[in-house]
Design an enzyme around this catalytic site. Structure first.
Site, PDB file in Angstrom:
ATOM      1  N   GLU A   1       0.865  -1.161   0.000  1.00 28.89           N
ATOM      2  CA  GLU A   1       0.000   0.000   0.000  1.00 28.89           C
ATOM      3  C   GLU A   1       0.916   1.230   0.000  1.00 28.89           C
ATOM      4  O   GLU A   1       1.800   1.327   0.854  1.00 28.89           O
ATOM      5  CB  GLU A   1      -0.888   0.004   1.249  1.00 28.89           C
TER       6      GLU A   1
ATOM      7  N   ARG B   1       4.815 -12.565  10.041  1.00 28.34           N
ATOM      8  CA  ARG B   1       5.550 -11.375   9.654  1.00 28.34           C
ATOM      9  C   ARG B   1       6.861 -11.293  10.418  1.00 28.34           C
ATOM     10  O   ARG B   1       7.021 -11.903  11.471  1.00 28.34           O
ATOM     11  CB  ARG B   1       4.707 -10.126   9.860  1.00 28.34           C
TER      12      ARG B   1
ATOM     13  N   LYS C   1       4.387   0.741   9.358  1.00 25.55           N
ATOM     14  CA  LYS C   1       4.481   2.027   8.666  1.00 25.55           C
ATOM     15  C   LYS C   1       3.863   3.136   9.501  1.00 25.55           C
ATOM     16  O   LYS C   1       4.341   4.260   9.491  1.00 25.55           O
ATOM     17  CB  LYS C   1       3.804   1.932   7.306  1.00 25.55           C
TER      18      LYS C   1
HETATM   19  P1  ATP Z   1       2.675  -2.144   8.059  1.00 23.01           P
HETATM   20  O1  ATP Z   1       2.073  -2.958   9.140  1.00 23.01           O
HETATM   21  O2  ATP Z   1       4.129  -1.881   8.239  1.00 23.01           O
HETATM   22  O3  ATP Z   1       1.914  -0.902   7.733  1.00 23.01           O
HETATM   23  P2  ATP Z   1       1.376  -3.450   5.926  1.00 23.01           P
HETATM   24  O4  ATP Z   1       1.172  -4.906   5.989  1.00 23.01           O
HETATM   25  O5  ATP Z   1       0.205  -2.600   6.181  1.00 23.01           O
HETATM   26  O6  ATP Z   1       2.610  -3.085   6.805  1.00 23.01           O
HETATM   27  P3  ATP Z   1       1.544  -3.349   3.091  1.00 23.01           P
HETATM   28  O7  ATP Z   1       2.039  -2.264   2.224  1.00 23.01           O
HETATM   29  O8  ATP Z   1       0.118  -3.689   3.062  1.00 23.01           O
HETATM   30  O9  ATP Z   1       1.987  -2.985   4.568  1.00 23.01           O
HETATM   31  O10 ATP Z   1       2.440  -4.638   2.886  1.00 23.01           O
HETATM   32  C1  ATP Z   1       2.779  -5.188   1.649  1.00 23.01           C
HETATM   33  C2  ATP Z   1       3.118  -6.628   1.853  1.00 23.01           C
HETATM   34  O11 ATP Z   1       4.201  -6.763   2.753  1.00 23.01           O
HETATM   35  C3  ATP Z   1       1.952  -7.385   2.448  1.00 23.01           C
HETATM   36  O12 ATP Z   1       1.817  -8.609   1.770  1.00 23.01           O
HETATM   37  C4  ATP Z   1       2.342  -7.576   3.869  1.00 23.01           C
HETATM   38  O13 ATP Z   1       1.758  -8.720   4.394  1.00 23.01           O
HETATM   39  C5  ATP Z   1       3.867  -7.660   3.784  1.00 23.01           C
HETATM   40  N1  ATP Z   1       4.488  -7.250   5.042  1.00 23.01           N
HETATM   41  C6  ATP Z   1       4.275  -6.111   5.724  1.00 23.01           C
HETATM   42  N2  ATP Z   1       4.961  -6.101   6.875  1.00 23.01           N
HETATM   43  C7  ATP Z   1       5.643  -7.260   6.937  1.00 23.01           C
HETATM   44  C8  ATP Z   1       6.536  -7.860   7.890  1.00 23.01           C
HETATM   45  N3  ATP Z   1       6.877  -7.247   9.014  1.00 23.01           N
HETATM   46  N4  ATP Z   1       7.037  -9.081   7.596  1.00 23.01           N
HETATM   47  C9  ATP Z   1       6.719  -9.698   6.462  1.00 23.01           C
HETATM   48  N5  ATP Z   1       5.884  -9.212   5.532  1.00 23.01           N
HETATM   49  C10 ATP Z   1       5.350  -7.998   5.752  1.00 23.01           C
HETATM   50 MG    MG Z   2      -1.521  -3.411   4.719  1.00 23.00          MG
END
Ligand code: ATP
Ligand code: MG
Length: 566
Positions: free
Chosen positions: A37, A262, A272
């Site tokens: 995102e 994760r 983020k």
């Molecule tokens: P955050 O919690 O940091 O905002 P998010 O999951 O909302 O992260 P996205 O941009 O939606 O951020 O993530 C893109 C991809 O990266 C998704 O498939 C998500 O599951 C994966 N991802 C995000 N954080 C992690 C993590 N700590 N470890 C592994 N994969 C991750």
């Molecule tokens: Mg997300």
């Protein structure tokens, strides 16, 4: 790029893929995607997901798409899109011509929603967000049906079309899936599919004022792109029944969602939202502050893409949440830099040293080895003269036992140069601080070799005072003082645990002249001190600025050795 030669499955996700290949579930295809995102910069957790998705595609000769999940225009920005692309490329992955946006599919998603309305599987609901929450029930109590649940298909189609046309204010109506308000899974209690949001979108502009939710968009986007394995993090496990429900009801290509744990990394935060808080609150200098766990922060700090990929491979993928020791990440980096970074000499806290018996105007060019790990990296010349700088820490007027460095009357080796003996100490009369050392050298010990079998225990690094360059060096330490700043039992805000000493700036460091003109991003080992890189933002030809990437002491290697010895 690391290639995985083994075709053996190495984790449970690959087991599933192999099974699907065996049963020909997707016609032998493997097609993954990385779906960020664009609401912030990527961090090391995303690197794990990137390595996994692109890595699996490479291993099974499949494809991996980059798809921006841009369904929430209020938090998304073009700046983030650009940084994400740059970071993925820098990590060494290539999406070819498969760069997509969820917003590319807004029209198709709208059509899917209409189909569900026509099937009697979706309805326009006029409850407020609060009312929807209140009637949703809890884990132990079923929810209550919305009074709008039984609207006719015609009315729903009309209202949904008018939602799109912008006739209703923000938050006044939503489109919901009609599933089961008593479901044990809260995600299936008539989840919201569309909301009204009169906010311009960074790609579609003012065209849309209704936006699909993540849950409604994600699976359908996967389906449109022909994704076979939709790999996501564990928090989406409870959403999988909904992911499947939409695809089944629409009767379209049905990828398989697989969840993994994760990455959590000690002494930092990987979210983020929290990283944005640090940026906006001025706790760090930006998303690329070298203390940040973002890819851009790690890059600026001096990490190599290879070390990050290697780290991601070593931590593997699992189904249970855990915390990885940041020392492992640093270990992977040292392993890589040890092989690749040229050694140079730099003095962080200079102490002037005069060699009394060295000729006044003489300068010798001494030969120094660029990297003992790699003879191909050759040698260079380092100037030696009567006045040098050594590290203030390498001298003690009153040395403790087992002190092998310099002290009054003691002899040490200057790396690549000579044996020297300390014969005098000059102090500031007022403060008593040592400001200069006087030494004699043994001309017979050139190159640092013993002239007569006489041994010295200490070898110091140094620079020639008149030849050295004055530079700035920024020493970084962990961003937080607690291993898990968000999980502390006292429930305090994570920012309470920021490390007040995470940055120390040294402005009058000295480096050997071979570093003149060093390009931003170049990495070096400063002998005995650690790995450093030229800062890509603040360094200039006139004034070099170095970031300490990581000190030399490897706590992880110690842990590993300890384990082997057990
Ligand atoms: P955050 O919690 O940091 O905002 P998010 O999951 O909302 O992260 P996205 O941009 O939606 O951020 O993530 C893109 C991809 O990266 C998704 O498939 C998500 O599951 C994966 N991802 C995000 N954080 C992690 C993590 N700590 N470890 C592994 N994969 C991750
Ligand atoms: Mg997300």
């Amino acid at each position: 790029m690391t290639t995985k030669d083994s075709i053996q499955p190495t984790n449970f996700i690959e087991d599933i893929i192999e099974e699907d290949l065996r049963t020909n579930r997707y016609g032998g295809r493997v097609h993954t995607r990385f779906p960020p995102e664009p609401n912030g910069y990527l961090h090391i957790g995303h690197a794990k997901s990137i390595c996994l998705n692109f890595g699996i595609a490479a291993k099974y000769k499949g494809l991996c798409n980059l798809r921006f999940d841009d369904t929430n225009p209020s938090k998304e920005q073009v700046e983030y899109v650009e940084s994400i692309k740059e970071d993925i490329r820098w990590l060494g992955f290539d999406w070819g011509n498969r760069l997509f946006y969820a917003s590319d599919y807004f029209e198709q998603l709208y059509e899917y929603a209409v189909q569900l309305i026509k099937k009697g599987k979706a309805y326009v609901c006029d409850l407020t967000a609060d009312e929807i929450r209140e009637t949703r029930g809890t884990l132990t109590e079923p929810g209550r049906n919305s009074p709008y649940r039984d609207r006719s298909v015609e009315e729903n189609l009309d209202l949904f079309q008018r939602m799109r046309a912008g006739e209703f204010p923000n938050g006044s109506r939503v489109l919901r899936a009609k599933i089961d308000m008593a479901s044990g899974n809260l995600n299936l209690r008539d989840p919201v599919m569309y909301r009204i949001l009169k906010v311009p979108h960074h790609r579609t502009g003012e065209k849309w004022c209704i936006y699909p939710t993540y849950d409604f968009a994600h699976g359908q986007c996967d389906s449109i792109e022909g994704i076979t394995h939709s790999i996501c993090t564990l928090e989406f496990e409870d959403h999988r029944p909904l992911y499947d429900w939409y695809l089944n009801e629409l009767d379209i290509h049905h990828p398989r969602q697989i969840e993994f744990a994760r990455l959590n990394l000690s002494y930092t935060v990987l979210s983020k939202r929290r990283l944005l808080e640090l940026v906006e609150g001025g706790y760090v200098s930006g998303w690329d502050d070298p203390r940040m766990p973002t890819i851009s922060g790690l890059r600026r700090r001096g990490f190599t893409p290879e070390s990050i990929r290697n780290f991601c491979e070593r931590i593997g993928v699992a189904k249970a949440d855990s915390m990885v020791d940041i020392a492992l990440l640093e270990h992977c980096l040292r392993e890589d830099l040890n092989r690749r970074a040229p050694r140079v000499m730099a003095v962080l806290r200079p102490l002037r040293l005069v060699i009394d018996n060295y000729p006044e105007d003489q300068v010798e060019e001494l030969e120094a080895i660029n990297n003992p790990e790699d003879p191909e990296m050759g040698t260079r010349k380092v100037p030696f003269s009567k006045v040098l700088y050594i590290e203030r820490d390498d001298f003690r007027e009153d040395p403790p036992p087992k002190w092998f460095r310099l002290a009054p009357g003691r002899e040490v080796r200057l790396r690549y140069a000579y044996y020297i003996t300390c014969v005098g100490v000059v102090k500031d009369k007022r403060t008593g601080e040592v400001v200069e050392l006087h030494c004699t050298y043994d001309p017979q010990s050139k190159g640092g070799w013993s002239p007569d079998g006489r041994k010295v225990r200490g070898t110091l690094h140094w620079v020639s005072a008149p030849h050295s360059l004055e530079v700035e060096v920024r020493l970084y330490d962990r961003l937080f003082v607690k291993a898990n700043p968000v999980g502390e039992k006292d429930g305090a805000d994570f920012k309470t645990y920021l490390n007040p000493n995470s940055l120390e700036v040294l402005t009058s460091c000295r480096v050997e002249p071979s570093l003149r003109g060093a390009a931003p991003g170049n990495r070096y080992q400063f002998e005995r001190l650690g790995y450093f890189c030229v800062d890509s933002v603040d360094s200039s030809e006139e004034r070099l600025v170095f970031n300490r990437t990581v000190p030399l002491r490897d706590t992880w290697a110690k842990i590993e050795r300890g384990q082997k010895n057990v």
